[in-house]
Motif scaffolding. Structure first.
Motif, mmCIF file in Angstrom:
data_model
loop_
_atom_site.group_PDB
_atom_site.id
_atom_site.type_symbol
_atom_site.label_atom_id
_atom_site.label_comp_id
_atom_site.label_asym_id
_atom_site.label_seq_id
_atom_site.Cartn_x
_atom_site.Cartn_y
_atom_site.Cartn_z
ATOM 1 N N LEU A 108 0.820 -1.206 0.000
ATOM 2 C CA LEU A 108 0.000 0.000 0.000
ATOM 3 C C LEU A 108 0.857 1.261 0.000
ATOM 4 O O LEU A 108 0.570 2.228 -0.711
ATOM 5 N N LEU A 109 1.926 1.267 0.783
ATOM 6 C CA LEU A 109 2.762 2.458 0.896
ATOM 7 C C LEU A 109 3.563 2.738 -0.370
ATOM 8 O O LEU A 109 3.789 3.902 -0.722
ATOM 9 N N LEU A 110 4.000 1.697 -1.061
ATOM 10 C CA LEU A 110 4.842 1.892 -2.241
ATOM 11 C C LEU A 110 4.056 1.843 -3.551
ATOM 12 O O LEU A 110 4.312 2.647 -4.463
ATOM 13 N N ALA A 111 3.125 0.919 -3.666
ATOM 14 C CA ALA A 111 2.420 0.751 -4.932
ATOM 15 C C ALA A 111 1.435 1.882 -5.209
ATOM 16 O O ALA A 111 1.230 2.250 -6.372
ATOM 17 N N THR A 112 0.831 2.447 -4.166
ATOM 18 C CA THR A 112 -0.176 3.493 -4.383
ATOM 19 C C THR A 112 0.425 4.748 -5.022
ATOM 20 O O THR A 112 -0.069 5.200 -6.072
ATOM 21 N N PRO A 113 1.468 5.359 -4.456
ATOM 22 C CA PRO A 113 2.051 6.533 -5.132
ATOM 23 C C PRO A 113 2.678 6.190 -6.478
ATOM 24 O O PRO A 113 2.628 7.002 -7.413
ATOM 25 N N ALA A 114 3.259 4.990 -6.599
ATOM 26 C CA ALA A 114 3.844 4.589 -7.878
ATOM 27 C C ALA A 114 2.766 4.470 -8.949
ATOM 28 O O ALA A 114 2.944 4.939 -10.088
#
Length: 299
Positions: A108-114
């Motif tokens: 959630l922390l990495l894939a969402t902004p990416a």
């Protein structure tokens, strides 16, 4: 009249088909749960009984306390069908849950902004990076097992939770990015543009506008990440050697590989392993259903 008769027959046929499908899918799980409450003698009796005649929790008591059920004792000596490995399932499932939950959060922390960057921003090498991420997900696990093993060993992370968290995150983040990119692409941009006009930066727009709008997609992606990590066996087998970090699939595989182990104890282990995914599905059912249903419209 013929039309009504046709509709009635069609409705009955569809209902029967649904019932058969439910039995086909849920039947094995219900049988395993039933077997976990049966003694060994009752379980091996022919014909087998789907509903326990004398339900017992002795198998669960043995797994959690080590108290041997009387059905496994013969003149004071333990029968060969009792397995000490079954007592490792509780700490192993705890490891599985900790690792899978950590992988979920990292996704959630990495894939969402990416995903937001790929869906809304235009920057150099965007297509190349996106294709590289997707391509990395297409590689078979066996092709990268040895390189990952060497990397983890070089970092001195063997037999730790962190090693599996890193590897499982690497396996699941590409899918989460792809899924959320398509999800974000298919939502209207009006509210985002209004937020930018009002003075919000892209991070604020993502946090305050986009995330609430894509919540069903986030839940679906996080559920995929959790279940992939929770069920993963290959790397959990390679990278762990003790119960300090071994996961549920490794222990269940070890137990089921013992030809003399009791089927009742195997059923207990499988039943306990099903509890966390069921709880997750119940807790997230509202958003999970909406997120999976919306994938029909993804391009």
């Amino acid at each position: 009249m013929q039309t009504n008769t046709y509709k009635t027959i069609k409705s009955i046929f569809l209902n029967l088909l649904v019932i058969l499908l439910i039995i086909y899918i849920a039947g094995p799980f219900l049988w395993v749960m039933s077997a976990s409450f049966q003694g060994e003698n009752e379980l091996l009796r022919k014909p087998a009984s789907f509903i326990p005649e004398k339900p017992t929790t002795d198998n669960y008591r043995y797994v959690f306390t080590g108290q041997v059920p009387t059905s496994y004792e013969v003149t004071g000596q333990l029968r060969s069908r009792i397995s000490q490995e079954a007592r490792l399932i509780a700490p192993a499932l705890k490891n599985s849950f900790i690792i899978a939950l950590s992988v979920l959060v990292i996704n959630l922390l990495l894939a969402t902004p990416a995903a937001y960057a790929f869906a809304r921003l235009r920057w150099k090498y965007r297509s190349g990076v996106y294709n590289f991420i997707l391509g990395s997900r297409l590689m078979p696990a066996m092709a990268i097992a040895i390189p990952y093993y060497v990397i983890i060993q070089s970092l001195k992370l063997m037999n730790t939770h962190l090693s599996l968290i890193l590897v499982h995150s690497a396996l699941t983040i590409p899918f989460s990015i792809w899924f959320l990119t398509l999800y974000i692409t298919n939502i209207p941009r009006d509210m985002e543009e209004a937020g930018l006009v009002d003075g919000c930066n892209y991070l604020q727009v993502l946090q305050k506008i986009v995330v609430p709008m894509i919540m069903p997609g986030l839940v679906a992606a996080s559920a995929f990440a959790f279940m992939t990590s929770y069920n993963e066996f290959l790397f959990a087998r390679f990278l762990t050697t003790s119960i300090a970090s071994q996961t549920g699939p490794v222990i269940i595989s070890s137990i089921s590989g013992n030809p003399d182990v009791s089927y009742s104890l195997i059923s207990v282990c499988v039943t306990l392993a099903m509890i966390p995914p069921i709880i997750l599905a119940i807790a997230m059912r509202k958003w999970l259903t909406a997120g999976l249903a919306s994938t029909v419209t993804l391009r």
